[in-house]
Design an enzyme around this catalytic site. Structure first.
Site, PDB file in Angstrom:
ATOM      1  CG  ASN A 134      29.832  26.979  75.632  1.00 30.05           C
ATOM      2  OD1 ASN A 134      28.844  27.245  74.957  1.00 30.05           O
ATOM      3  ND2 ASN A 134      30.695  27.885  76.009  1.00 30.05           N
ATOM      4  CD  GLN A 162      30.870  21.798  75.581  1.00 33.83           C
ATOM      5  OE1 GLN A 162      31.016  20.760  76.220  1.00 33.83           O
ATOM      6  NE2 GLN A 162      31.831  22.706  75.495  1.00 33.83           N
ATOM      7  CB  SER A 179      35.223  20.844  68.419  1.00 35.21           C
ATOM      8  OG  SER A 179      36.599  21.048  68.633  1.00 35.21           O
ATOM      9  CB  THR A 215      48.042  19.986  53.433  1.00 41.00           C
ATOM     10  OG1 THR A 215      48.682  20.620  52.320  1.00 41.00           O
ATOM     11  CG2 THR A 215      48.548  18.563  53.583  1.00 41.00           C
ATOM     12  CB  CYS A 294      39.779  34.157  80.477  1.00 42.31           C
ATOM     13  SG  CYS A 294      39.122  33.366  81.930  1.00 42.31           S
TER      14      CYS A 294
HETATM   15  N1  PLP Z   1      31.133  25.856  70.217  1.00 38.50           N
HETATM   16  C1  PLP Z   1      30.995  25.427  71.482  1.00 38.50           C
HETATM   17  C2  PLP Z   1      29.618  25.158  72.028  1.00 38.50           C
HETATM   18  C3  PLP Z   1      32.110  25.220  72.292  1.00 38.50           C
HETATM   19  O1  PLP Z   1      31.953  24.804  73.548  1.00 38.50           O
HETATM   20  C4  PLP Z   1      33.391  25.480  71.757  1.00 38.50           C
HETATM   21  C5  PLP Z   1      34.580  25.276  72.595  1.00 38.50           C
HETATM   22  O2  PLP Z   1      35.156  26.145  73.137  1.00 38.50           O
HETATM   23  C6  PLP Z   1      33.501  25.939  70.425  1.00 38.50           C
HETATM   24  C7  PLP Z   1      32.340  26.108  69.691  1.00 38.50           C
HETATM   25  C8  PLP Z   1      34.827  26.226  69.791  1.00 38.50           C
HETATM   26  O3  PLP Z   1      35.490  25.016  69.545  1.00 38.50           O
HETATM   27  P1  PLP Z   1      36.957  24.933  68.957  1.00 38.50           P
HETATM   28  O4  PLP Z   1      37.869  25.037  70.112  1.00 38.50           O
HETATM   29  O5  PLP Z   1      37.051  23.586  68.315  1.00 38.50           O
HETATM   30  O6  PLP Z   1      37.127  26.015  67.958  1.00 38.50           O
END
Ligand code: PLP
Length: 346
Positions: A134, A162, A179, A215, A294
């Site tokens: 990320n 990502q 996600s 749910t 952050c």
């Molecule tokens: N894993 C990666 C590589 C991500 O970039 C993120 C995003 O911040 C997450 C996990 C966490 O995702 P979520 O916001 O859906 O919990």
């Protein structure tokens, strides 16, 4: 106004917003209720599951909805008997479950020999290596990682959060996390895909085929299905190269420059700290990031940068499928201005 923070979260696609709004109003039932409203909700959930399954090239029966990648990662890695091996550049939601780390090289790619050595210990329950980082966009050699894990008889979990909406999702890992807010979906919805699944993280009701109690968030699931269906990328279209050339012309050292990377991400260290650059860009209407989490508004130096043998806070520019070259140029002009001001003060 250039929005170059897609790796943090991407704007919701109009068709996703429309589907979400309609589902909120038109699907009032609990997907586990036996009346017509419940059946309609359940049918919509199964249609979304099919769409996600098609996006990842796996059977729908292996798709489980969660509240996002953080929960999917926790489910994949918690409750394991044996060591959890994770790469040194994983998202914190994976690192939190790691017992041991696999180091990376200066470009942020996992050290496959170190993986072999760690697997040889014989006590590893699961390996977790992300598809794309990320912070830097660096892509891991998941095929090679999986071949090594398979030879050792250890399942591989891959956080592909990502990758959605940036590249194809044909990954050989046993378990996959996604996600949807990274690719035009709403926040608060993700999936864990694959088998064998570890024991449920959330226990109670029988939802998600007994895998995840609670749910089902029908409108979010419906929206996730639409986002999954729309999650395509135009391909290697020169925008990253254009942005990278601009960043380097301004004195940036691109992280992971020698590694394969996401087509939408350029992250670089400058002689000015990344948090100051982010603030300066924000004042000029450009949304960017340091890439690192952050805490109380203060950017912390990231474990990813450290694992790559570097120090300092980088600037991450991550764009979306419809970001125009014009917007990249506006961002570069603003960055040039911020850097000039900061260098004059120094
Ligand atoms: N894993 C990666 C590589 C991500 O970039 C993120 C995003 O911040 C997450 C996990 C966490 O995702 P979520 O916001 O859906 O919990």
């Amino acid at each position: 106004m250039p929005y170059l923070d897609h790796n943090a979260t991407a704007p919701v696609l109009p068709e996703v917003a429309e589907a979400l709004g309609r589902a909120l109003v038109e699907l009032p039932g609990n997907a586990h209720s036996q009346h017509a409203a419940g059946r309609a909700a359940a049918a919509a959930v199964e249609q979304a599951r099919d769409r996600v399954a098609a996006a990842v090239g796996r059977p729908a029966s292996l798709v489980r909805f969660t509240s996002g990648a953080t929960e999917a990662n926790a489910w994949a890695l918690s409750g394991r008997t044996g060591a959890v091996l994770v790469s040194a550049v994983e998202h914190d939601s994976v690192r939190a479950w790691g017992d041991r780390e696999i180091p990376v090289d200066g470009d942020g790619m996992v050290d496959l020999d170190a993986l072999d050595r760690a697997l040889a210990a014989g006590d590893v329950a699961v390996v977790s290596v992300m598809a794309a980082n990320n912070e830097t966009g660096v892509l891991q050699p998941i095929d090679q990682v999986h071949a090594r894990c398979a030879a050792a008889g250890v399942p591989l979990h891959c956080d592909a959060t990502q990758l959605l909406g940036r590249m194809a999702l044909d990954l050989p890992a046993e378990l996959l996390t996604l996600s949807f807010h990274k690719a035009g979906g709403p926040k608060g919805i993700g999936v864990l895909v694959g088998s064998p699944l570890p024991p449920p993280l959330l226990r109670g009701g029988p939802q998600e085929r007994g895998g995840r109690a609670g749910t089902v968030a029908v409108p979010l699931v419906v929206a996730a299905g639409v986002a999954a269906e729309r999650a395509t990328w135009p391909g290697a279209d020169g925008r990253r190269a254009h942005l990278q050339a601009g960043v380097e012309a301004l004195g940036g050292t691109v992280l992971g420059r020698g590694a394969p990377r996401l087509p939408n991400t350029v992250t670089a260290l400058f002689d000015v700290p990344g948090d100051l650059l982010v603030m300066g860009l924000d004042l000029r209407g450009v949304a960017a990031s340091t890439g690192a989490a952050c805490a109380s508004g203060a950017a912390q130096e990231s474990h990813v940068v450290r694992a790559m043998g570097r120090s300092g806070l980088p600037l991450r520019l991550s764009f979306g499928p419809t970001t125009a070259v014009d917007e990249l140029d506006q961002a570069l002009a603003a960055l040039s201005d911020v850097l000039r001001t900061a260098r004059e003060v120094a």
